[in-house]
Write a protein that holds these residues in place. Sequence first.
Motif, PDB file in Angstrom:
ATOM      1  N   GLN A  43      80.947  63.519  36.985  1.00  0.00           N
ATOM      2  CA  GLN A  43      80.389  64.843  37.236  1.00  0.00           C
ATOM      3  C   GLN A  43      80.304  65.672  35.944  1.00  0.00           C
ATOM      4  O   GLN A  43      79.228  66.198  35.626  1.00  0.00           O
ATOM      5  CB  GLN A  43      81.254  65.536  38.296  1.00  0.00           C
ATOM      6  N   LEU A  45      80.136  64.625  32.848  1.00  0.00           N
ATOM      7  CA  LEU A  45      79.163  64.050  31.919  1.00  0.00           C
ATOM      8  C   LEU A  45      77.751  64.372  32.373  1.00  0.00           C
ATOM      9  O   LEU A  45      76.880  64.703  31.553  1.00  0.00           O
ATOM     10  CB  LEU A  45      79.373  62.527  31.817  1.00  0.00           C
ATOM     11  N   SER A  46      77.526  64.288  33.666  1.00  0.00           N
ATOM     12  CA  SER A  46      76.214  64.626  34.211  1.00  0.00           C
ATOM     13  C   SER A  46      75.846  66.065  33.854  1.00  0.00           C
ATOM     14  O   SER A  46      74.726  66.361  33.424  1.00  0.00           O
ATOM     15  CB  SER A  46      76.244  64.419  35.727  1.00  0.00           C
ATOM     16  N   GLU A  47      76.829  66.972  33.994  1.00  0.00           N
ATOM     17  CA  GLU A  47      76.557  68.377  33.683  1.00  0.00           C
ATOM     18  C   GLU A  47      76.356  68.597  32.186  1.00  0.00           C
ATOM     19  O   GLU A  47      75.481  69.359  31.773  1.00  0.00           O
ATOM     20  CB  GLU A  47      77.707  69.253  34.196  1.00  0.00           C
ATOM     21  N   LEU A  49      75.220  66.514  30.002  1.00  0.00           N
ATOM     22  CA  LEU A  49      73.909  66.002  29.605  1.00  0.00           C
ATOM     23  C   LEU A  49      72.806  66.966  30.020  1.00  0.00           C
ATOM     24  O   LEU A  49      71.871  67.222  29.252  1.00  0.00           O
ATOM     25  CB  LEU A  49      73.671  64.626  30.230  1.00  0.00           C
TER      26      LEU A  49
END
Lengths: 200, 200
Positions: A43, A45-47, A49
């Motif tokens: 979560q 890392l997704s944010e 990026l």
Amino acid sequence: MASSAGPEIERLIALLAKLPGLGPRSARRATLTLLKRRDQLLQPLSEALAEAAARVRTCTVCGALDTTDPCAICADRTRDPTLLCVVEEVGALWAMERAGAFRGRYHVLGGLLSALDGVGPESLRIGPLVSRAGSEAIVEVVLALPATVDGQTTAHYLADRLAGAGVRVTSLARGVPVGGELDWLDDGTIAQAMRARRPA
Amino acid sequence: MASSAGPEIERLIALLAKLPGLGPRSARRATLTLLKRRDQLLQPLSEALAEAAARVRTCTVCGALDTTDPCAICADRTRDPTLLCVVEEVGALWAMERAGAFRGRYHVLGGLLSALDGVGPESLRIGPLVSRAGSEAIVEVVLALPATVDGQTTAHYLADRLAGAGVRVTSLARGVPVGGELDWLDDGTIAQAMRARRPA
């Protein structure tokens, strides 16, 4: 190579495998780690990026990456406006900053001249460099380019182009790296260190 | 170690450095690649991670990862319902599927018994395995566990626990791997391959 885990996971593996340092096998391992550590890693890392995609841009003055334009270094009034350091890529700029040995500003070329790869002067940010050297308060341009054939070709070319700009053009010193055992150094480095020897 | 590129980029580097196979240095390189290839890599990866975070879940039957529960393998009616393959982790399940040599269903243990790491039977999905072996149409349980001390300890324990379930318990064969040169194999593998020799 199917992993029998649905197209979403396959897509994630394929994208991670495109990163330098990761191949198909390590991308699978990274994907498993991500899916296992959903809240701590997947979560965030997704944010991170998404935020980088939305906010990071290229500085129009020096070519560095930052969320502001001009970047934090170009905007920093405590830095020496008379020194300009020319680097190949943003990674080299970061390395210089980590070393903490330079307090001027930067100019990112965006590559090196290369006859083999068909990279000519017009593909690099050389025009903006020459005009910066002529118009800003710059006294010295430090060429911090790699000690490779392309790096040295580029350095010579830049020294020529900057000859009329009224600035001093210098290069990083060559010699024995910190921790360098003579036994393990290549002959070229030893020869350059000998030629550039100085009082102990 | 600052990279002078703002907290957003630093955060991205720090998160990528937590992936197996990437350290701080390669995470920086990966971040630069991502920021350079924004549309082809950064944006798609951000979306793929968000989608995985939102949709991938653990199959409540076998423990695999998929966007459906039960997972595609558990729900696949063409697979042999009499065969159950026990694996340590989802990565091992994917490896088995890539090999394409097994057409039954799986059971993911979630780890191996380990006295050193304090992993006891209650930390693994052993209870669900025993009840699956007793209740479903399973005839044979294949233990596909690593050929390590912990893997073999776990295999012996599982064989004991499954003794009363009325199923045949088998293990993957040991021997010379494909492409294995005898010169380069360890003695243990050669000894096992010799003991398990078969008619040519």
